[in-house]
Design an enzyme around this catalytic site. Structure first.
Site, PDB file in Angstrom:
ATOM      1  CG  ASP A   1      -1.969  -0.990   1.265  1.00 36.50           C
ATOM      2  OD1 ASP A   1      -2.374  -1.437   0.187  1.00 36.50           O
ATOM      3  OD2 ASP A   1      -2.429  -1.344   2.370  1.00 36.50           O
ATOM      4  CG  MET A   2       2.141   5.377  -2.013  1.00 33.66           C
ATOM      5  SD  MET A   2       3.850   4.826  -1.683  1.00 33.66           S
ATOM      6  CE  MET A   2       4.359   4.224  -3.289  1.00 33.66           C
TER       7      MET A   2
ATOM      8  NE  ARG B   1      -4.107  -1.551  -4.432  1.00 35.25           N
ATOM      9  CZ  ARG B   1      -3.755  -1.793  -3.158  1.00 35.25           C
ATOM     10  NH1 ARG B   1      -3.366  -0.815  -2.353  1.00 35.25           N
ATOM     11  NH2 ARG B   1      -3.748  -3.015  -2.712  1.00 35.25           N
TER      12      ARG B   1
HETATM   13  C1  LIG Z   1      -8.572  -1.243  -3.923  1.00 34.68           C
HETATM   14  C2  LIG Z   1      -8.146   0.087  -3.417  1.00 34.68           C
HETATM   15  C3  LIG Z   1      -6.892   0.220  -2.838  1.00 34.68           C
HETATM   16  C4  LIG Z   1      -6.459   1.467  -2.393  1.00 34.68           C
HETATM   17  N1  LIG Z   1      -5.190   1.610  -1.907  1.00 34.68           N
HETATM   18  C5  LIG Z   1      -4.742   2.826  -1.570  1.00 34.68           C
HETATM   19  C6  LIG Z   1      -3.382   3.039  -1.204  1.00 34.68           C
HETATM   20  O1  LIG Z   1      -2.565   2.121  -1.170  1.00 34.68           O
HETATM   21  N2  LIG Z   1      -3.002   4.300  -0.860  1.00 34.68           N
HETATM   22  C7  LIG Z   1      -3.890   5.361  -0.884  1.00 34.68           C
HETATM   23  O2  LIG Z   1      -3.479   6.482  -0.601  1.00 34.68           O
HETATM   24  N3  LIG Z   1      -5.178   5.180  -1.230  1.00 34.68           N
HETATM   25  C8  LIG Z   1      -5.630   3.950  -1.566  1.00 34.68           C
HETATM   26  N4  LIG Z   1      -6.935   3.790  -1.942  1.00 34.68           N
HETATM   27  C9  LIG Z   1      -7.902   4.900  -1.740  1.00 34.68           C
HETATM   28  C10 LIG Z   1      -7.943   5.828  -2.926  1.00 34.68           C
HETATM   29  O3  LIG Z   1      -6.744   6.538  -3.009  1.00 34.68           O
HETATM   30  C11 LIG Z   1      -9.132   6.818  -2.819  1.00 34.68           C
HETATM   31  O4  LIG Z   1      -9.004   7.580  -1.656  1.00 34.68           O
HETATM   32  C12 LIG Z   1     -10.486   6.141  -2.810  1.00 34.68           C
HETATM   33  O5  LIG Z   1     -10.516   5.019  -3.626  1.00 34.68           O
HETATM   34  C13 LIG Z   1     -11.580   7.086  -3.291  1.00 34.68           C
HETATM   35  O6  LIG Z   1     -11.320   7.453  -4.609  1.00 34.68           O
HETATM   36  P1  LIG Z   1     -12.167   6.917  -5.865  1.00 34.68           P
HETATM   37  O7  LIG Z   1     -11.208   6.640  -6.946  1.00 34.68           O
HETATM   38  O8  LIG Z   1     -13.037   5.791  -5.481  1.00 34.68           O
HETATM   39  O9  LIG Z   1     -12.980   8.185  -6.347  1.00 34.68           O
HETATM   40  P2  LIG Z   1     -13.981   9.164  -5.592  1.00 34.68           P
HETATM   41  O10 LIG Z   1     -14.233  10.253  -6.571  1.00 34.68           O
HETATM   42  O11 LIG Z   1     -13.474   9.524  -4.241  1.00 34.68           O
HETATM   43  O12 LIG Z   1     -15.267   8.278  -5.414  1.00 34.68           O
HETATM   44  C14 LIG Z   1     -16.095   7.885  -6.497  1.00 34.68           C
HETATM   45  C15 LIG Z   1     -17.412   7.391  -5.916  1.00 34.68           C
HETATM   46  O13 LIG Z   1     -17.182   6.201  -5.149  1.00 34.68           O
HETATM   47  C16 LIG Z   1     -17.947   6.201  -3.967  1.00 34.68           C
HETATM   48  N5  LIG Z   1     -17.050   6.144  -2.814  1.00 34.68           N
HETATM   49  C17 LIG Z   1     -15.716   6.331  -2.799  1.00 34.68           C
HETATM   50  N6  LIG Z   1     -15.223   6.159  -1.558  1.00 34.68           N
HETATM   51  C18 LIG Z   1     -16.272   5.845  -0.775  1.00 34.68           C
HETATM   52  C19 LIG Z   1     -16.427   5.532   0.608  1.00 34.68           C
HETATM   53  N7  LIG Z   1     -15.375   5.498   1.423  1.00 34.68           N
HETATM   54  N8  LIG Z   1     -17.675   5.251   1.093  1.00 34.68           N
HETATM   55  C20 LIG Z   1     -18.737   5.255   0.264  1.00 34.68           C
HETATM   56  N9  LIG Z   1     -18.659   5.539  -1.061  1.00 34.68           N
HETATM   57  C21 LIG Z   1     -17.450   5.838  -1.561  1.00 34.68           C
HETATM   58  C22 LIG Z   1     -18.807   7.433  -4.017  1.00 34.68           C
HETATM   59  O14 LIG Z   1     -20.036   7.080  -4.635  1.00 34.68           O
HETATM   60  C23 LIG Z   1     -18.041   8.366  -4.910  1.00 34.68           C
HETATM   61  O15 LIG Z   1     -18.852   9.295  -5.563  1.00 34.68           O
HETATM   62  C24 LIG Z   1      -7.358   2.584  -2.455  1.00 34.68           C
HETATM   63  C25 LIG Z   1      -8.608   2.437  -3.050  1.00 34.68           C
HETATM   64  C26 LIG Z   1      -9.000   1.234  -3.552  1.00 34.68           C
HETATM   65  C27 LIG Z   1     -10.335   1.132  -4.230  1.00 34.68           C
END
Ligand SMILES: Cc1cc2nc3c(=O)[nH]c(=O)nc-3n(C[C@H](O)[C@H](O)[C@H](O)COP(=O)(O)OP(=O)(O)OC[C@H]3O[C@@H](n4cnc5c(N)ncnc54)[C@H](O)[C@@H]3O)c2cc1C
Length: 303
Positions: free
Chosen positions: A130-131, A181
């Protein structure tokens, strides 16, 4: 603003004690965390695999403060890898380097990671680092490079599109052949080093998507954003990449409707599946991504 406060709150030990001792808060956390024991994590993983997903199991926890805690995390990860192998569960584990003690004795942390990479490799499982926050970016990438140097080519890491440095990191890691990722990034970073504007973060995500599909190794697109999911799919078609050449990744308990749809249309989906007792910081970052959830959480804490 609310998001930034929540990310900062995720670092508070006092709030952590308050939340983890509260039955209602623990119940709410179960939406995003499969349970506190390895057995609960494995049971949830089996259910998801039966439903056509793969999983990346994540033992929640980060920034340990002692070698004893780091050893315990490494032992639990090893037990998780063994349990996954016994049940032939695809596809891997996600590990936070700081949980293995990179902030303490770097050599000992690397030795723990080497041991886990070895165990995962023998079990045919992928390892994603993870980052975490930007203080750890270079350390994490160097770990991936060193592990590849030891022959652990099944180890990759996450990269965050909000960081200005990420396009260069993607090229650097593409050359190494590491499977990455791509996510947007979940920490509170300064304007100096990170995009703060959503449109710029998304544009960077699209640029990195193209670089990964053109020159990467089995890229893993981690997002719930339907516009970015659509872009990844169109870009994969444009570059003649079949659906088995990449995967989508989503968090356990988030947008399960979108998860179902992707599986239905034949895309590969890996669910990031957290379990473990130290769920507080992970849970708070999930709230930060969707501040509408905070009211429920505050009511649970105070009621
Ligand atoms: C598999 C995976 C691994 C990840 N690993 C890392 C990592 O190693 N380091 C890191 O910094 N970040 C990590 N993240 C988190 C990532 O960086 C984002 O903060 C997070 O995924 C929200 O961004 P999004 O791309 O879903 O877009 P967004 O624009 O934030 O969300 C798009 C839509 O998804 C839904 N949504 C998103 N998050 C939520 C929530 N928590 N609860 C309910 N609905 C939600 C909403 O409907 C929103 O409108 C990871 C995310 C995923 C999916």
């Amino acid at each position: 603003m609310v998001s930034t406060l929540l990310v900062r709150a995720s670092e508070s030990r006092r709030l952590e004690q308050l939340a983890t001792g509260n039955v209602a808060a623990r119940g709410l956390a179960r939406r995003f965390v499969a349970g506190e024991s390895i057995d609960e994590g494995i049971a949830a993983a089996s259910g998801l695999v039966d439903a056509g997903r793969t999983v990346s199991l994540d033992l929640v926890g980060e920034h340990v403060t002692s070698e004893v805690e780091s050893d315990r995390a490494a032992d639990e990860y090893e037990a998780t890898i063994t349990a996954m192998a016994e049940r032939s569960l695809p596809s891997g584990v996600s590990i936070k380097p700081s949980q293995l003690g990179t902030g303490l004795d770097a050599d000992r942390a690397r030795a723990r990671l080497s041991r886990l990479a070895e165990a995962a490799g023998q079990a045919g499982l992928h390892v994603t680092l993870d980052m975490e926050d930007s203080d750890t970016t270079e350390v994490t990438i160097k770990l991936v490079e060193e592990l590849h140097g030891e022959g652990h080519t099944h180890v990759g890491c996450a990269v965050q599109s909000y960081l200005h440095r990420t396009p260069d990191d993607v090229e650097r890691l593409n050359e190494l052949g590491a499977s990455l990722r791509l996510c947007k990034g979940a920490y509170a970073e300064s304007e100096r080093i990170a995009h703060r504007d959503k449109a710029a973060i998304d544009e960077a995500y699209r640029r990195c998507t193209t670089a990964l599909l053109e020159r990467g190794t089995y890229p893993r697109f981690a997002t719930h954003d339907h516009r970015l999911i659509g872009f990844v799919r169109r870009e994969a078609r444009r570059l003649s990449q079949p659906t088995h050449a990449y995967e989508f990744q989503m968090l356990y308990g988030v947008r399960t409707d979108v998860q179902d749809r992707l599986v239905d249309i034949g895309e590969q989906l890996c669910v990031y599946l957290p379990f473990g007792e130290a769920w507080y910081a992970y849970f708070m970052r999930r709230l930060a991504e969707r501040p509408a959830n905070i009211l429920f959480f505050l009511r649970a804490l105070t009621g």
